[in-house]
Motif scaffolding. Structure first.
Motif, short mmCIF file in Angstrom:
data_model
loop_
_atom_site.label_atom_id
_atom_site.label_comp_id
_atom_site.label_asym_id
_atom_site.label_seq_id
_atom_site.Cartn_x
_atom_site.Cartn_y
_atom_site.Cartn_z
N SER A 57 0.81 -1.22 0.00
CA SER A 57 0.00 0.00 0.00
C SER A 57 0.85 1.27 0.00
CB SER A 57 -0.95 0.00 1.20
OG SER A 57 -0.22 -0.05 2.42
N ALA A 58 2.07 1.21 0.54
CA ALA A 58 2.94 2.39 0.56
C ALA A 58 3.28 2.85 -0.86
CB ALA A 58 4.21 2.10 1.34
N TRP A 59 3.32 1.91 -1.82
CA TRP A 59 3.58 2.30 -3.21
C TRP A 59 2.60 3.36 -3.68
CZ3 TRP A 59 4.52 -2.44 -6.91
CH2 TRP A 59 5.66 -3.15 -6.49
N LEU A 399 9.04 -1.13 -12.69
CA LEU A 399 9.67 0.04 -12.08
C LEU A 399 8.85 0.75 -11.02
CD1 LEU A 399 11.44 1.83 -15.10
CD2 LEU A 399 12.35 0.09 -13.55
N TYR A 400 7.52 0.66 -11.08
CA TYR A 400 6.71 1.53 -10.24
C TYR A 400 7.08 1.45 -8.76
CZ TYR A 400 2.66 4.11 -8.50
OH TYR A 400 1.87 5.04 -7.88
N GLY A 401 7.28 0.27 -8.25
CA GLY A 401 7.51 0.11 -6.83
C GLY A 401 8.91 0.46 -6.37
N VAL A 402 9.88 0.58 -7.29
CA VAL A 402 11.28 0.74 -6.88
C VAL A 402 11.96 1.97 -7.46
CG1 VAL A 402 11.59 -1.74 -6.52
CG2 VAL A 402 12.06 -0.77 -8.78
N ASN A 403 11.33 2.65 -8.39
CA ASN A 403 11.96 3.76 -9.09
C ASN A 403 11.08 5.00 -8.92
OD1 ASN A 403 12.60 5.59 -11.37
ND2 ASN A 403 14.00 3.96 -12.01
N THR A 404 11.48 5.93 -8.06
CA THR A 404 10.63 7.08 -7.75
C THR A 404 10.45 8.00 -8.95
OG1 THR A 404 12.56 8.25 -6.85
CG2 THR A 404 11.14 7.06 -5.29
N CYS A 405 11.46 8.06 -9.82
CA CYS A 405 11.34 8.87 -11.04
C CYS A 405 10.20 8.34 -11.90
CB CYS A 405 12.66 8.84 -11.80
SG CYS A 405 12.60 9.45 -13.51
N ALA A 406 10.20 7.04 -12.16
CA ALA A 406 9.13 6.45 -12.98
C ALA A 406 7.78 6.60 -12.29
CB ALA A 406 9.44 4.98 -13.24
N ARG A 407 7.75 6.40 -10.97
CA ARG A 407 6.49 6.49 -10.24
C ARG A 407 5.89 7.89 -10.34
NH1 ARG A 407 6.96 5.09 -4.08
NH2 ARG A 407 7.99 3.29 -5.05
N ARG A 412 1.59 11.35 -12.36
CA ARG A 412 1.18 12.58 -13.06
C ARG A 412 0.33 12.25 -14.28
NH1 ARG A 412 5.97 14.28 -13.94
NH2 ARG A 412 6.20 15.02 -11.81
N TYR A 413 0.69 11.20 -14.96
CA TYR A 413 -0.09 10.76 -16.14
C TYR A 413 -1.49 10.32 -15.73
CZ TYR A 413 -1.39 7.43 -19.89
OH TYR A 413 -2.03 6.71 -20.86
N PHE A 414 -1.58 9.57 -14.63
CA PHE A 414 -2.90 9.12 -14.17
C PHE A 414 -3.79 10.30 -13.75
CE2 PHE A 414 -1.25 4.66 -13.00
CZ PHE A 414 -1.88 4.08 -14.09
N THR A 415 -3.22 11.26 -13.07
CA THR A 415 -4.05 12.33 -12.52
C THR A 415 -4.46 13.36 -13.56
OG1 THR A 415 -2.05 13.48 -11.78
CG2 THR A 415 -3.20 12.07 -10.18
N PRO A 425 14.66 9.16 -19.49
CA PRO A 425 15.30 8.12 -18.69
C PRO A 425 14.91 8.24 -17.24
CG PRO A 425 16.82 9.94 -19.02
CD PRO A 425 15.54 10.32 -19.71
N CYS A 426 14.93 7.14 -16.52
CA CYS A 426 14.69 7.14 -15.08
C CYS A 426 15.69 6.20 -14.39
CB CYS A 426 13.26 6.71 -14.76
SG CYS A 426 12.06 8.05 -14.79
#
Length: 426
Positions: A57-59, A399-407, A412-415, A425-426
């Motif tokens: 859930s922290a993700w 990447l979502y759970g481990v790469n803050t750049c990608a997250r 931003r894309y979702f919102t 690059p990330c």
């Protein structure tokens, strides 16, 4: 997490027929009133969306602060006994099956077909109707049922790993219902030329080992590339023994295990160099997995065998493996879907969700991935104008759970549907 049951047809071609239960979960937005939701799937196939989302859930904390609900579900068929899933399960055991050797003649091909059918029938006979309706397209139709149940006009979707196949199927089936879609660390199931796609994956595997060889050139293992080529040639003739009873490795076995280490990046490369040197002296013991199957294997492919084209005959198989070995001389056919489909030959249900191109009327999509995976995602999204793929130049899977750049880019894309610049690059 709020949870609810959703009844859907076991066979979407018979909407008034038998129903099964999908367990759907929601983590509510933590700031203000929700402005929408994102449907999340983790792949597998069979990854339990509810328990994974609870534990991870922290993700999703930032996305929830941005007034988005998090929705997930446990996919059909993958029940509680093996997968912790709370939706209707297929009452069978997903056994790990060593990946078959390539049949040497037509009789061998027939024996492989019969063996695969035997594995499948033990599972299919428990619930033939559900067994036949487990493809990624069936999961996509379940996703559409969830969207309707939520009352959302359009879908926001995050699909990791194999769940990217669900997303691609949804995009083909319901293109006018896509608002945003993220494909993270997945593969291309939207190729118009499946043979060419298999060739591309083989090239990426070869590149993984070339990256390791380049590292070796300046890290005291410059001898390893030559040793590796000689080892593979030797193992192609005579399996390399190990100190584990009844375990000896052919060339493709060694290529598969070496690729698994090469994909982990520099931390695993000294171990790989040592294993190659030791095997070159006649002992492949350092390739034997500490846990799990002693040979490269895969689970019973109830979903995979309805998604992946399989060889119709030995002639077709021989032509393709010859081509893959030519364009990927270091890794050959190892760890390609061409090898994975060997266990689908003789399957008692057909390929119901074959790869196909994406439609022309999709909104811009977002892809992300590490080594190799970003290339596959980019091939998917090249069909959708305005889409962007984020690339991480390093090892990893999703990447979502481990790469803050990608997250941050994904959130931003979702919102607000803002995409990063091309080739970010990330």
């Amino acid at each position: 997490m709020d949870c609810a049951d959703l009844q859907v047809p076991v066979d979407w071609q018979k909407p008034t027929g038998r129903k099964i239960t999908l367990k759907v979960g929601r983590l509510k937005a933590t700031t203000g009133t929700s402005t929408g939701s994102v449907l999340v799937a983790y792949g597998g196939p069979g990854g339990p969306g509810i328990s994974l989302t609870q534990s991870l859930s922290a993700w999703w904390a930032d996305l929830r602060r941005k007034q988005m609900d998090l929705i997930t579900w446990d996919t059909r068929g993958y029940g509680s006994e093996q997968f912790q899933g709370l939706s209707t399960g297929l009452p069978c055991t997903w056994t790990r099956i060593p990946i078959a050797d390539f049949p040497r003649d037509d009789a061998d091909f027939g024996r492989l077909s019969d063996a695969n059918r035997g594995y499948a029938e033990a599972c299919r006979l428990k619930d033939p109707e559900l067994f036949a309706n487990m493809s990624s397209a069936d999961q996509a139709r379940d996703m559409e049922a969830i969207r309707k149940a939520l009352g959302e006009d359009k879908l926001n979707y995050y699909g990791a790993s194999y769940a990217g196949f669900y997303g691609q199927a949804y995009a083909r089936l319901f293109p006018d219902r896509v608002r945003t879609m993220v494909l993270d660390g997945t593969w291309n199931h939207s190729a118009t030329d499946w043979r060419r796609e298999l060739e591309e994956t083989a090239k990426i595997n070869d590149q993984m080992m070339r990256r390791f060889f380049t590292w070796c050139a300046s890290n005291a293992c410059a001898d390893v590339p030559v040793l590796w080529r000689a080892l593979v040639a030797r193992a192609d003739r005579t399996p390399i023994p190990t100190t584990t009873a009844n375990v000896a490795y052919k060339a493709r076995d060694l290529q598969s295990f070496a690729l698994a280490l090469a994909r982990q990046g520099a931390p695993a490369w000294p171990k790989l160099a040592g294993a190659i040197r030791k095997a070159s002296k006649g002992d492949a013991s350092d390739f034997v997995p500490a846990r799990g199957g002693r040979y490269p294997d895969q689970a019973t492919g109830v979903t995979e065998c309805t998604d992946w084209p399989r060889f119709a005959n030995r002639k077709e198989m021989t032509a393709l493996i010859s081509r893959l070995r030519k364009i990927a001389p270091i890794t050959g056919t190892a760890n390609t879907i061409a090898v994975g489909t060997l266990n689908c030959i003789g399957w008692p249900v057909p390929v119901t969700n074959p790869p196909a191109a994406l439609p022309k009327n999709l909104p811009s999509l977002l892809g992300v991935g590490a080594w190799g995976e970003s290339d596959a995602v980019a091939r998917v999204l090249s069909q959708v104008p305005g889409s962007v793929t984020i690339h991480h130049d390093g090892p990893g899977h999703t990447l979502y759970g481990v790469n803050t750049c990608a997250r941050d880019h994904i959130n931003r894309y979702f919102t607000d549907r803002t995409l990063p610049e091309p080739k970010t690059p990330c």
